[in-house]
Design an enzyme around this catalytic site. Structure first.
Site, PDB file in Angstrom:
ATOM      1  N   LYS A  99       0.863  -1.167   0.000  1.00  0.00           N
ATOM      2  CA  LYS A  99       0.000   0.000   0.000  1.00  0.00           C
ATOM      3  C   LYS A  99       0.909   1.229   0.000  1.00  0.00           C
ATOM      4  O   LYS A  99       1.683   1.443   0.936  1.00  0.00           O
ATOM      5  CB  LYS A  99      -0.908   0.014   1.225  1.00  0.00           C
ATOM      6  CG  LYS A  99      -1.799   1.251   1.268  1.00  0.00           C
ATOM      7  CD  LYS A  99      -2.520   1.389   2.602  1.00  0.00           C
ATOM      8  CE  LYS A  99      -3.220   2.746   2.669  1.00  0.00           C
ATOM      9  NZ  LYS A  99      -3.800   3.018   3.990  1.00  0.00           N
ATOM     10  N   GLY A 160      -8.420   8.915   9.790  1.00  0.00           N
ATOM     11  CA  GLY A 160      -8.775   8.944  11.203  1.00  0.00           C
ATOM     12  C   GLY A 160      -9.881   9.898  11.578  1.00  0.00           C
ATOM     13  O   GLY A 160     -10.234  10.018  12.752  1.00  0.00           O
ATOM     14  N   ALA A 186      -9.595   5.308   4.222  1.00  0.00           N
ATOM     15  CA  ALA A 186      -9.513   6.451   5.143  1.00  0.00           C
ATOM     16  C   ALA A 186     -10.830   7.190   5.283  1.00  0.00           C
ATOM     17  O   ALA A 186     -11.514   7.468   4.300  1.00  0.00           O
ATOM     18  CB  ALA A 186      -8.417   7.445   4.724  1.00  0.00           C
ATOM     19  N   GLY A 187     -11.168   7.510   6.532  1.00  0.00           N
ATOM     20  CA  GLY A 187     -12.321   8.348   6.816  1.00  0.00           C
ATOM     21  C   GLY A 187     -13.566   7.628   7.279  1.00  0.00           C
ATOM     22  O   GLY A 187     -14.518   8.261   7.733  1.00  0.00           O
ATOM     23  N   ASN A 208      -8.744   1.440   9.789  1.00  0.00           N
ATOM     24  CA  ASN A 208      -7.965   1.121  10.969  1.00  0.00           C
ATOM     25  C   ASN A 208      -8.557   1.815  12.199  1.00  0.00           C
ATOM     26  O   ASN A 208      -9.086   1.189  13.106  1.00  0.00           O
ATOM     27  CB  ASN A 208      -6.512   1.497  10.759  1.00  0.00           C
ATOM     28  CG  ASN A 208      -5.608   1.100  11.932  1.00  0.00           C
ATOM     29  OD1 ASN A 208      -4.416   1.345  11.902  1.00  0.00           O
ATOM     30  ND2 ASN A 208      -6.133   0.482  12.965  1.00  0.00           N
TER      31      ASN A 208
END
Length: 257
Positions: A99, A160, A186-187, A208
């Protein structure tokens, strides 16, 4: 229902990709990943040990024979650093699929697009399977596809942030034009965000913080698994059209007078 997620020629049952940062320890990381049902697990090479067998190693908790370990270049701010990090991971025997993240701004953690394109070209030429983290920009996604990236990974919102998909219109254009898998990265904040991404037709979702930062990471991991599965099934089923006015659910013919 057989509906595999195909990435770089390999089939996966799960369309949820999870990260390994921000957990209290490796044991909790393992439990959350198991609850998520994920088969691809991304690891920040600069932050989580997967290269030094003399120290506590995440791979002692996650069997590479069970999971596809996806090293990422989180924390890299130049193309050179990102390429070096990928080479380090490959030398450690983790594999060729990476990634790619090249950060352009410390506050927003938005990607540096010119540097990402530069690093992607080098890595593809060196035989890496490249999954780049980028803005939700159709032009950039198409350029990365043309370079030879195996997928594109547009952000839904800042890393995040938990804001969910902020620009569904750009994401729809990316999906319409892409010939490689589109993975929202993301998000995502909660299971409904993941479901929305899948309902739009995205091939997978990567997250994550949404799991690791939850009050109960294990329960949230299970919720995300179900959200992704429900969203994918809804996409395949085909939703009804949106209408301004009501439509009767019961038939209007054959009514008792």
């Amino acid at each position: 229902m057989k509906d595999p997620f195909v990435l770089a020629g390999k089939e996966y049952r799960s369309r949820l990709i999870v990260g390994t940062g921000k957990y209290k320890d490796f044991a909790e990381t393992k439990r959350a990943i198991e609850a998520s049902g994920a088969e691809i697990v991304t690891v920040a090479v600069r932050r989580v040990n997967i290269t030094d067998p003399t120290k506590e190693n995440l791979l002692d908790y996650l069997d590479p024979k069970v999971y596809t370990i996806l090293p990422n270049t989180a924390g890299c701010y130049t193309a050179a650093d990102a390429v070096r990090t990928c080479r380090l991971a490959r030398a450690a025997g983790v594999g060729n699929m990476v990634k790619l993240e090249v950060i352009g701004d410390e506050k927003t953690l938005f990607p540096d697009i010119p540097a990402t394109l530069e690093a992607a070209k080098i890595l593809v030429q060196e035989g890496f399977i490249v999954l780049p983290y980028v803005h939700d920009d159709p032009v950039t996604c198409k350029k990365l596809e043309e370079i030879g990236c195996a997928a594109v990974m547009p952000l839904a919102a800042p890393i995040g942030s938990g804001l969910g998909i902020r620009n569904p219109y750009n994401l729809r254009i990316i999906l319409e034009n892409s010939r490689v898998p589109v993975i929202v990265d993301a998000g995502v904040g909660t299971a409904s965000d993941a479901a929305i991404a899948m309902e739009m037709g995205c091939d997978a979702v990567l997250m994550n913080t949404a799991i690791a930062g939850a009050k109960d990471p294990i329960l949230m991991a299970e919720a995300m698994k179900l959200g992704v599965e429900a969203g994918r099934k809804a996409f395949l089923a085909g939703r009804i059209p949106r209408k301004l006015y009501a439509t009767a659910s019961s038939p209007l013919t054959g009514m008792i007078e």
